[in-house]
Design a protein around this motif. Structure first.
Motif, PDB file in Angstrom:
ATOM      1  N   VAL A  21      -4.235  -7.724   1.411  1.00  0.00           N
ATOM      2  CA  VAL A  21      -5.662  -8.328   1.912  1.00  0.00           C
ATOM      3  C   VAL A  21      -5.560  -9.765   1.877  1.00  0.00           C
ATOM      4  O   VAL A  21      -5.767 -10.392   0.706  1.00  0.00           O
ATOM      5  CB  VAL A  21      -6.821  -7.557   1.085  1.00  0.00           C
ATOM      6  CG1 VAL A  21      -8.089  -8.345   1.601  1.00  0.00           C
ATOM      7  CG2 VAL A  21      -6.861  -6.005   1.321  1.00  0.00           C
ATOM      8  N   GLN A  55     -11.952  -9.125   2.800  1.00  0.00           N
ATOM      9  CA  GLN A  55     -11.429 -10.427   2.993  1.00  0.00           C
ATOM     10  C   GLN A  55     -12.786 -11.321   2.352  1.00  0.00           C
ATOM     11  O   GLN A  55     -12.546 -12.261   1.850  1.00  0.00           O
ATOM     12  CB  GLN A  55     -10.898 -10.825   4.335  1.00  0.00           C
ATOM     13  CG  GLN A  55      -9.461 -10.610   4.454  1.00  0.00           C
ATOM     14  CD  GLN A  55      -8.990 -11.003   5.772  1.00  0.00           C
ATOM     15  OE1 GLN A  55      -9.349 -10.242   6.698  1.00  0.00           O
ATOM     16  NE2 GLN A  55      -8.579 -12.217   5.974  1.00  0.00           N
ATOM     17  N   LEU A  99      -7.490   0.943  -2.658  1.00  0.00           N
ATOM     18  CA  LEU A  99      -7.745  -0.757  -3.024  1.00  0.00           C
ATOM     19  C   LEU A  99      -7.085  -0.943  -4.178  1.00  0.00           C
ATOM     20  O   LEU A  99      -7.480  -0.183  -5.172  1.00  0.00           O
ATOM     21  CB  LEU A  99      -9.217  -1.097  -2.928  1.00  0.00           C
ATOM     22  CG  LEU A  99      -9.246  -2.541  -3.473  1.00  0.00           C
ATOM     23  CD1 LEU A  99      -8.555  -3.696  -2.460  1.00  0.00           C
ATOM     24  CD2 LEU A  99     -10.727  -2.832  -3.481  1.00  0.00           C
ATOM     25  N   ALA A 137     -10.245  -3.616   5.633  1.00  0.00           N
ATOM     26  CA  ALA A 137      -9.468  -4.957   5.076  1.00  0.00           C
ATOM     27  C   ALA A 137     -10.290  -6.211   5.509  1.00  0.00           C
ATOM     28  O   ALA A 137     -10.496  -7.202   4.629  1.00  0.00           O
ATOM     29  CB  ALA A 137      -8.170  -4.903   5.884  1.00  0.00           C
TER      30      ALA A 137
END
Length: 690
Positions: free
Chosen positions: A166, A125, A5, A121
């Motif tokens: 994302v 969010q 990430l 993912a």
């Protein structure tokens, strides 16, 4: 397969003092959110610059693990109402979705619920906007017509997981795959694929995202530039941290201080450069302040920084011109001539003016001087002049130099070095790394100033509460503690508190014992101070509980001796015996509250073990140091207590305390009470933890 990430928030300039804390908070909030979502990771690294916060998390799975939950329900054949309630709680509609199982206590219904793990993912969010919204800023703002709050206006959000955006929104911004380089040297949009590409792209666009790397580069280049001039960089970790938060691409340059200003005190020059301009100071080979300084710019220029240096030299010259003017003007008037002006400055509405405070400090310093072996006349003079420099122009311009400038002016006026140093050091120590006064006159004035502050604010009930300490009373108490311990001063504090309190016009409410309140406050501060030195807080409490000793040096010596005793095998075993003896006696007294426990009667000592214990207790009672009036006697008494270990162990192993004969039982309980009592003569062992 594990993923990565990358999150970056690009904004206007974030204040330097907020950047590192914000990066740590961002890392904490996101990491905690991932753990709560059952998403493990191998590494999380935060980055910060003046215009961006970023986080890289490595080793993330692509999805959460599937979850299989089992829920036990009612017994087979239970009423329908119980069954329906169970189905609703499990999110099921019929018993066909359940299993029957024999638990050994009959057949029961079990609901087996399988949940497929969500994609990482998808979790991100939801998680990331929440983390950003809860990120705590000391101050935040809104801008334009946006409802979003952030420390400074946000320009863009970069967020990638496994190289893919994302898709989430934060306020009016949507996450994307790009950032921007240096604001002036490479402002173009940079599209990145992953964390490595992000680091490479930013460094190629004149941005060093790593705070520590920027800091090291600043210090390395500054030291190199100074070395070329045969100068050395003045060590200033705090300034290095601040400057690293002001630039994304450090460019080190050297400027010059006009020779006309070099007769101004060093502290004035360095304060003007450090506090107001963020310049580093340099020393020459002899350790004197050199007429040069280090500028850390944020841009490369075509002329090699000449215009940048010239501009900074002009700004510094203007500021130093003011400082030199005040320096020259202040020396035209003696400090003692300024003293009447203190009547016009209110220290606190309930505690009077600075003139009244100076008078109190003077009388208290005189008393303390007699306790620490200082010259009483010089102590009074130092206290009298301690606050006079607050009326000078230079201290008005540079408040952080109060005390320090007083030393220069006192020497100029012909005062003794002891008086000048007392003026300079009477605020010290102001922090854990600040040096304590060590000369007796300076010690007297510093202690007087702090004790006056503490007694005054305690008298008007303005004590620290929770995290609030607006008058820095905790710092003042720690300052007194450090001065006493570092100078090995044996001083009874309560009489000093009483003397200081009598000098205040403000009086405490009837019924309050302010010296006692202050002593307990000091004990709490002492625990904090000694914790880093390995002295346990419960040991301090145990020592202080017996007699409320107000000599901190003696309390610490006793605590160190008791701590060492408890760490030994004899001490540890005796503490166990103490608790066992106390528990037995307490249990018996609970059953028979009026049970008379008197002195041990020799005629009822029937076993060898109880006779040996009684003899040992008698020897301890005769031991030098009983009562532990001083640290030496305390240590000797502890050594005597150590001899009790074997008789106590033998007593508990072979003697039955609850004998059928009431007189014998009472005598043995009295013996156990004497064991506990002999230990409690020097410290309250019931307060020892563990």
């Amino acid at each position: 397969m594990l993923g990565e990430l990358l999150l970056e928030l690009h904004s206007e300039e974030i204040p330097a003092r907020m950047q590192q804390r914000a990066a740590e908070d961002l890392q904490r909030l996101v990491s905690d959110g991932l753990r709560q979502a059952s998403l493990g990771f191998t590494e999380a690294t935060a980055y910060c610059t003046p215009r961006r916060l970023a986080l890289v998390v490595k080793g993330l799975p692509r999805a959460q693990s599937d979850i299989r939950e089992e829920k036990k329900g009612p017994r087979v054949g239970s009423p329908d109402q119980a069954v329906q309630g169970f189905l609703r709680s499990a999110g099921l509609t019929s018993l066909e979705q359940c299993e029957k199982r024999d638990t050994g206590k009959g057949e029961f219904w079990f609901a087996v619920i399988e949940k497929q793990g969500r994609a990482t993912a998808e979790v991100l969010q939801e998680l990331l906007p929440t983390a950003l919204a809860t990120l705590p800023w000391p101050k935040s703002m809104r801008w334009a017509d946006h409802s979003l709050r952030w420390v400074r206006p946000l320009h863009s959000i970069l967020c990638l997981f496994e190289g893919q955006v994302v898709p989430f929104s934060f306020g009016h911004l949507k996450a994307g795959d790009s950032t921007h380089g240096h604001r002036f040297m490479a402002p173009k949009r940079l599209v990145v694929r992953d964390a490595a590409d992000w680091l490479r792209s930013l460094r190629g666009a004149y941005v060093e995202p790593d705070f520590n790397a920027r800091r090291e580069l600043i210090l390395k280049d500054a030291a190199f530039a100074a070395g070329n001039e045969k100068l050395t960089l003045v060590d200033d970790p705090g300034l290095a941290d601040e400057v690293a938060g002001l630039v994304e691409q450090p460019v080190v340059l050297l400027g010059a201080i006009p020779q006309a200003f070099m007769d101004v005190p060093r502290e004035v020059l360095t304060t003007a450069m450090r506090t107001h301009q963020k310049y580093f100071s340099l020393n020459d080979a002899e350790g004197r302040l050199a007429p040069r300084f280090v500028i850390v710019a944020n841009t490369l220029t075509n002329d090699g920084g000449k215009q940048v240096v010239a501009g900074n030299e002009r700004v510094l010259a203007a500021r130093l011109s003011d400082a030199k003017f005040f320096w020259d003007q202040d020396r035209k008037q003696r400090l003692d001539v300024r003293l009447p002006g203190l009547k016009d400055i209110v220290f606190h509405a309930k505690l009077g003016t600075l003139a009244e405070k100076s008078a109190r400090i003077e009388r208290l310093a005189f008393e303390i001087a007699g306790l620490v072996g200082a010259d009483t006349k010089q102590a009074r003079r130092g206290a009298e002049l301690a606050k006079a420099d607050l009326l000078t122009g230079l201290v008005g311009e540079f408040p952080e130099l109060q005390g320090i400038m007083g030393r220069y002016y006192a020497r100029h006026d012909g005062e003794s070095d002891a008086v000048a140093e007392a003026i300079a050091q009477h605020y010290s120590p102001q922090g854990p790394t600040d040096r304590c006064p060590s000369e007796p006159v300076a010690v007297s004035v510093a202690l007087a100033d702090k004790i006056d502050i503490l007694t005054g604010f305690f008298a008007i009930d303005e004590k620290p509460t929770g995290s609030k300490d607006p008058y820095a009373l905790r710092r003042a108490a720690l300052g007194v503690i450090r001065i006493i311990l570092e100078n090995k001063l044996s001083i009874a504090l309560k009489p000093l508190f009483a003397s200081a309190l009598s000098l205040h016009s403000a009086k405490a409410e009837a019924g309050r014992d302010v010296p006692d309140e202050l002593l307990r406050f000091f004990v709490d501060r002492l625990k904090v101070f000694l914790r880093e030195k390995g002295v346990r807080h419960d040991v301090i409490s145990a020592v202080f509980a017996i007699g409320g000793d107000d000599d901190l040096l003696r309390v610490v010596a006793k605590a160190e001796a008791l701590g060492a005793f408890l760490a030994s095998q004899d001490g540890g075993n005796l503490l166990t015996a103490y608790r066992r003896a106390n528990n037995i006696v307490r249990a018996e007294l609970k059953k028979t509250p009026d049970l008379p426990l008197s002195d041990v009667a020799e005629g009822f000592l029937s076993q060898i073990e109880e006779k040996a214990l009684a003899a040992c207790l008698a020897e301890i009672g005769r031991a030098e140091g009983a009562g532990a009036a001083d640290a030496v006697g305390f240590a000797k008494y502890l050594a005597a207590l150590a001899l009790m270990r074997q008789p106590v162990d033998a007593f508990f192993e072979r003697v039955t305390v609850n004998a059928e004969d009431a007189a014998l039982r009472r005598n043995r309980l009295s013996l156990l009470a004497a064991v506990a009592g002999s230990m409690d003569r020097i410290a309250d062992f019931s307060q020892i933890e563990g």
